[in-house]
Write a protein that holds these residues in place. Structure first.
Motif, mmCIF file in Angstrom:
data_model
loop_
_atom_site.group_PDB
_atom_site.id
_atom_site.type_symbol
_atom_site.label_atom_id
_atom_site.label_comp_id
_atom_site.label_asym_id
_atom_site.label_seq_id
_atom_site.Cartn_x
_atom_site.Cartn_y
_atom_site.Cartn_z
ATOM 1 N N THR B 32 3.264 -1.174 -5.520
ATOM 2 C CA THR B 32 3.907 -2.374 -4.984
ATOM 3 C C THR B 32 5.313 -2.491 -5.574
ATOM 4 O OG1 THR B 32 1.761 -3.488 -4.863
ATOM 5 C CG2 THR B 32 3.727 -4.863 -4.709
ATOM 6 N N SER B 33 6.317 -2.356 -4.719
ATOM 7 C CA SER B 33 7.696 -2.407 -5.215
ATOM 8 C C SER B 33 8.248 -3.824 -5.122
ATOM 9 C CB SER B 33 8.570 -1.461 -4.412
ATOM 10 O OG SER B 33 8.757 -1.971 -3.106
ATOM 11 N N LEU B 34 9.324 -4.050 -5.822
ATOM 12 C CA LEU B 34 9.999 -5.339 -5.724
ATOM 13 C C LEU B 34 10.391 -5.645 -4.288
ATOM 14 C CD1 LEU B 34 10.818 -7.521 -7.786
ATOM 15 C CD2 LEU B 34 10.006 -5.404 -8.795
ATOM 16 N N THR B 35 10.823 -4.624 -3.579
ATOM 17 C CA THR B 35 11.189 -4.810 -2.173
ATOM 18 C C THR B 35 9.976 -5.254 -1.358
ATOM 19 O OG1 THR B 35 12.883 -3.093 -2.414
ATOM 20 C CG2 THR B 35 12.218 -3.678 -0.172
ATOM 21 N N LEU B 37 7.486 -6.993 -2.450
ATOM 22 C CA LEU B 37 7.244 -8.391 -2.805
ATOM 23 C C LEU B 37 8.240 -9.307 -2.099
ATOM 24 C CD1 LEU B 37 6.558 -7.865 -6.611
ATOM 25 C CD2 LEU B 37 4.913 -8.666 -4.914
ATOM 26 N N VAL B 38 9.497 -8.909 -2.093
ATOM 27 C CA VAL B 38 10.524 -9.717 -1.435
ATOM 28 C C VAL B 38 10.190 -9.910 0.048
ATOM 29 C CG1 VAL B 38 12.924 -9.699 -0.647
ATOM 30 C CG2 VAL B 38 12.387 -9.166 -3.026
ATOM 31 N N ARG B 45 15.015 -11.613 -4.279
ATOM 32 C CA ARG B 45 14.729 -10.919 -5.528
ATOM 33 C C ARG B 45 15.000 -11.802 -6.741
ATOM 34 N NH1 ARG B 45 14.509 -5.526 -4.512
ATOM 35 N NH2 ARG B 45 14.798 -4.101 -6.270
ATOM 36 N N ILE B 48 12.536 -14.462 -7.541
ATOM 37 C CA ILE B 48 11.313 -13.970 -8.163
ATOM 38 C C ILE B 48 11.506 -13.815 -9.666
ATOM 39 C CG2 ILE B 48 9.735 -12.002 -8.304
ATOM 40 C CD1 ILE B 48 10.144 -11.510 -5.365
ATOM 41 N N TYR B 49 12.632 -13.202 -10.033
ATOM 42 C CA TYR B 49 12.882 -12.987 -11.460
ATOM 43 C C TYR B 49 13.086 -14.305 -12.193
ATOM 44 C CZ TYR B 49 12.873 -7.952 -11.427
ATOM 45 O OH TYR B 49 12.463 -6.647 -11.351
ATOM 46 N N SER B 54 9.809 -10.465 -15.164
ATOM 47 C CA SER B 54 9.772 -9.074 -14.707
ATOM 48 C C SER B 54 8.542 -8.808 -13.847
ATOM 49 C CB SER B 54 9.765 -8.137 -15.908
ATOM 50 O OG SER B 54 8.528 -8.215 -16.583
ATOM 51 N N LYS B 55 8.552 -7.644 -13.218
ATOM 52 C CA LYS B 55 7.417 -7.247 -12.394
ATOM 53 C C LYS B 55 6.130 -7.238 -13.214
ATOM 54 C CE LYS B 55 5.742 -3.332 -9.637
ATOM 55 N NZ LYS B 55 5.861 -1.871 -9.404
#
Lengths: 198, 198
Positions: B32-35, B37-38, B45, B48-49, B54-55
């Motif tokens: 699961t990438s940050l992208t 999640l976005v 992004r 979220i931070y 962090s992730k």
DNA sequence: CTGATATTTGACCGATCGGTCCATTATTCG
DNA sequence: CGAATAATGGACCGATCGGTCAAATATCAG
């Protein structure tokens, strides 16, 4: 002439695959990078690709290698003539002991790890997992059938269902062993399950 | 004044965390990438931070959320007054049924998945896995003790060991359910294990 | 030796990773 | 209304990802 032997390989592909298996086993698929493999093998990137193909193919070949090693060992252990039930017990107890040991804890079972990480989204890997489990279930079932015929296991028990129960329990043992540091937990679980064979 | 309310959040952090949990649950941590999640959250992004860190922190918070939902449900199911053994049986059978169902198959149990993927190399995640298992084992054990006191479970059985066996079996059921498409396997395994409670 | 072929090495590719920064926007307080 | 503050969107960061390519190198047949 149409073909030449040309330059010879400077490494043993067989030994390299074994080394790859160990790395994938310890770290999993995604967490193992090509750079990791290069450093661990001492082989150039291009040589890996020329010999084994993509990272994914390489992983599948490592799975096959794992099976080629594990399956005959399990077969030998569960197909010895004479009493069959002690062999089944020994297999389960060895799994539990390995899962609780310090080195086995970090690795788990390669097939179990693959089932958790790749199987849901990787048909090729899932197929190999299924084959491995089918094989283990069959061997356990066969041993239990023999045990029943030899009067070691009471009539009325369902060898197939018992084999499935043991198979599933073994997967759980590997998972719990990886994350929990209490050896008593997997040991108790194994012994309780084995009580079903009395 | 020292503080202002300034601009308000345009999303519900609680609902977002739930959405994050679902994504991590389905795909795992590394996959699961940050992208991802976005896109799945519809949140920037940076938001979220700013909200979760962090992730890795986000994953741990998703684990906590999972526990906050699952733990009370399991407690309620296993702590009802009256007969205790049927409740234990129901829990195991529900696990097996979910593991064999089409939607449950792909997800597995979030804790089990975490144990397999992160626990060996991630102390914070491993700690949460351990807490979750400890909790489940305790609840199962408590129900079995009550069952024994109420005459549902024969004397001489070890409730703690039985609870551990069921806990380990449940992990195995989730793993096997993820990779194998034969519902009979997990069903047979569950029923055989439950026979230990007779 | 020469020519052909296969292997090795390491630079290199575009894509994507987790994470940061900043200008813009919206909100509340004085 | 401004001034202060926090959230937003999106460009941007260096690092790393899996994978490729070409030049250099080693081994074969003749």
């Amino acid at each position: 002439m149409v073909f030449d032997m040309a330059r010879t390989k400077e490494f043993d592909p067989d030994a390299a695959l074994q080394s790859v298996l160990e790395l994938f086993w310890r770290r999993g698929y995604q967490a193992t990078s090509l750079t990791d493999l290069v450093e661990h093998l001492g082989i150039g990137r291009a040589s890996i690709y020329a010999t084994f193909g993509s990272k994914h193919e390489l992983y599948l070949k490592a799975m096959d290698r794992y099976g080629e090693t594990r399956d005959p060992a399990l077969l030998a252990e569960l197909s010895r003539p004479g009493p069959a039930l002690p062999a089944v017990r020994a297999v389960v107890r060895r799994f539990a002991a390995e899962a609780a040991s310090s080195e086995g804890r970090l690795n788990g079972c390669f097939i179990t790890n693959t089932a958790a990480e790749l199987a849901p989204h990787d048909p090729a890997a899932a197929r190999r997992v299924e084959i491995s489990w089918e094989h283990a279930e069959t061997l356990l079932c066969s041993a239990l059938v023999r045990a029943q015929a030899q009067g070691e296991l009471p009539e009325g028990r369902d060898p197939r269902a018992l084999a499935r129960m043991l198979l599933v329990l073994l997967q759980g043992i590997r998972i719990v062993g990886k994350a929990s540091n209490d050896p008593a937990r997997v040991r108790d679980a194994a012994e309780q399950a084995l009580a079903l064979l009395d």
